[in-house]
Design a protein around this motif. Structure first.
Motif, short mmCIF file in Angstrom:
data_model
loop_
_atom_site.label_atom_id
_atom_site.label_comp_id
_atom_site.label_asym_id
_atom_site.label_seq_id
_atom_site.Cartn_x
_atom_site.Cartn_y
_atom_site.Cartn_z
N LEU A 39 9.59 -3.36 4.37
CA LEU A 39 8.15 -3.37 4.64
C LEU A 39 7.71 -2.04 5.25
O LEU A 39 6.64 -1.52 4.90
CB LEU A 39 7.78 -4.53 5.55
CG LEU A 39 7.80 -5.92 4.91
CD1 LEU A 39 7.67 -7.00 5.97
CD2 LEU A 39 6.70 -6.05 3.86
N SER A 40 8.51 -1.48 6.13
CA SER A 40 8.16 -0.19 6.73
C SER A 40 8.07 0.91 5.68
O SER A 40 7.14 1.73 5.69
CB SER A 40 9.18 0.19 7.79
OG SER A 40 9.12 -0.70 8.87
N ARG A 41 9.03 0.93 4.75
CA ARG A 41 8.99 1.94 3.68
C ARG A 41 7.80 1.71 2.75
O ARG A 41 7.14 2.66 2.32
CB ARG A 41 10.30 1.92 2.89
CG ARG A 41 11.47 2.51 3.65
CD ARG A 41 12.67 2.78 2.76
NE ARG A 41 13.06 1.69 1.92
CZ ARG A 41 13.93 0.72 2.25
NH1 ARG A 41 14.49 0.72 3.44
NH2 ARG A 41 14.23 -0.22 1.40
N LEU A 42 7.51 0.46 2.45
CA LEU A 42 6.37 0.16 1.58
C LEU A 42 5.06 0.54 2.26
O LEU A 42 4.12 1.01 1.59
CB LEU A 42 6.37 -1.32 1.20
CG LEU A 42 7.52 -1.78 0.30
CD1 LEU A 42 7.50 -3.31 0.16
CD2 LEU A 42 7.45 -1.11 -1.05
N LYS A 43 4.98 0.35 3.57
CA LYS A 43 3.77 0.73 4.32
C LYS A 43 3.57 2.24 4.28
O LYS A 43 2.45 2.73 4.10
CB LYS A 43 3.84 0.23 5.74
CG LYS A 43 2.56 0.47 6.54
CD LYS A 43 2.65 -0.16 7.91
CE LYS A 43 1.36 -0.04 8.67
NZ LYS A 43 1.07 1.33 9.09
N GLU A 44 4.66 3.01 4.40
CA GLU A 44 4.57 4.47 4.33
C GLU A 44 4.02 4.93 2.98
O GLU A 44 3.39 5.99 2.89
CB GLU A 44 5.95 5.10 4.54
CG GLU A 44 6.47 5.01 5.96
CD GLU A 44 7.91 5.46 6.08
OE1 GLU A 44 8.50 5.96 5.09
OE2 GLU A 44 8.47 5.33 7.19
N ARG A 45 4.23 4.13 1.96
CA ARG A 45 3.77 4.46 0.61
C ARG A 45 2.43 3.79 0.27
O ARG A 45 2.01 3.79 -0.87
CB ARG A 45 4.83 4.06 -0.40
CG ARG A 45 6.10 4.91 -0.30
CD ARG A 45 7.23 4.31 -1.12
NE ARG A 45 8.40 5.15 -1.12
CZ ARG A 45 9.33 5.15 -0.17
NH1 ARG A 45 9.22 4.35 0.88
NH2 ARG A 45 10.38 5.94 -0.25
N ASP A 46 1.81 3.19 1.28
CA ASP A 46 0.53 2.50 1.12
C ASP A 46 0.57 1.38 0.08
O ASP A 46 -0.41 1.15 -0.64
CB ASP A 46 -0.59 3.50 0.76
CG ASP A 46 -0.90 4.44 1.90
OD1 ASP A 46 -0.82 4.01 3.07
OD2 ASP A 46 -1.21 5.62 1.62
N LEU A 47 1.70 0.69 0.01
CA LEU A 47 1.82 -0.41 -0.93
C LEU A 47 1.65 -1.77 -0.27
O LEU A 47 1.46 -2.78 -0.95
CB LEU A 47 3.18 -0.35 -1.64
CG LEU A 47 3.33 0.87 -2.57
CD1 LEU A 47 4.78 1.00 -3.03
CD2 LEU A 47 2.39 0.77 -3.76
N VAL A 48 1.71 -1.80 1.06
CA VAL A 48 1.43 -3.03 1.82
C VAL A 48 0.52 -2.68 3.00
O VAL A 48 0.44 -1.51 3.40
CB VAL A 48 2.71 -3.72 2.34
CG1 VAL A 48 3.60 -4.17 1.19
CG2 VAL A 48 3.48 -2.83 3.29
N ARG A 49 -0.13 -3.70 3.52
CA ARG A 49 -0.98 -3.55 4.71
C ARG A 49 -0.34 -4.33 5.85
O ARG A 49 0.34 -5.32 5.61
CB ARG A 49 -2.38 -4.09 4.43
CG ARG A 49 -3.10 -3.32 3.33
CD ARG A 49 -4.44 -3.94 3.02
NE ARG A 49 -4.21 -5.19 2.28
CZ ARG A 49 -5.08 -6.18 2.22
NH1 ARG A 49 -6.23 -6.11 2.85
NH2 ARG A 49 -4.81 -7.26 1.53
N HIS A 50 -0.57 -3.84 7.07
CA HIS A 50 0.05 -4.48 8.23
C HIS A 50 -0.93 -4.56 9.39
O HIS A 50 -1.52 -3.56 9.79
CB HIS A 50 1.28 -3.67 8.65
CG HIS A 50 2.03 -4.24 9.81
ND1 HIS A 50 2.47 -5.55 9.86
CD2 HIS A 50 2.44 -3.67 10.96
CE1 HIS A 50 3.11 -5.75 10.99
NE2 HIS A 50 3.10 -4.62 11.69
N LYS A 51 -1.11 -5.77 9.90
CA LYS A 51 -1.82 -6.02 11.15
C LYS A 51 -0.90 -6.96 11.91
O LYS A 51 -0.79 -8.13 11.56
CB LYS A 51 -3.18 -6.68 10.90
CG LYS A 51 -4.19 -5.75 10.27
CD LYS A 51 -5.53 -6.43 10.14
CE LYS A 51 -6.52 -5.51 9.47
NZ LYS A 51 -7.82 -6.15 9.29
#
Length: 123
Positions: A56-68
């Motif tokens: 999830l952290s790698r996907l967030k760096e690539r703007d493929l997931v959102r996190h709150k």
């Protein structure tokens, strides 16, 4: 006995050689009307919770997931679809043509300057 299409789309045993990132992205994309905790993603994908965190952290760096915190959701649907399609295209090309040998690529051009770096006199 037949299964419903939602179960078919979700079940990990049908996922073949997909990466953990692809499995997580697919799960989130199939459920793009919801946000999930890390543990829920792990339980739904069958991936270890610690691995889910890293992915999830790698996907967030690539703007493929959102996190709150503490929730995660699929990113922009078009961006996610493009990433998955690119991966599938690369896999298909690798199957048809073989994978690249990066060391061979590096060795082949190591002694030559790129044309843009050469002087105007051709050297």
């Amino acid at each position: 006995m037949p299964i419903d299409i939602d179960t078919f789309d979700r079940e990990a045993e049908f996922e073949g050689d997909r990466t953990q990132a692809e499995r997580i992205l697919s799960f989130l994309a199939l459920n793009d009307d919801k946000a999930f905790r890390r543990r829920e993603i792990a339980d739904s994908t069958g991936i270890d919770p610690n691995a889910v965190s890293a992915v999830l952290s790698r996907l967030k760096e690539r703007d493929l997931v959102r996190h709150k915190p503490p929730y995660w959701a699929a990113g922009d649907p078009e961006r996610v679809r493009s990433a998955i399609d690119l991966r599938r295209s690369l896999d298909t090309l690798n199957e048809q043509l073989g994978t690249e040998d990066m060391d061979a690529w590096r060795d082949a051009g190591a002694d030559e300057q790129h044309p843009s770096q050469r002087g105007t006199d051709g050297e």
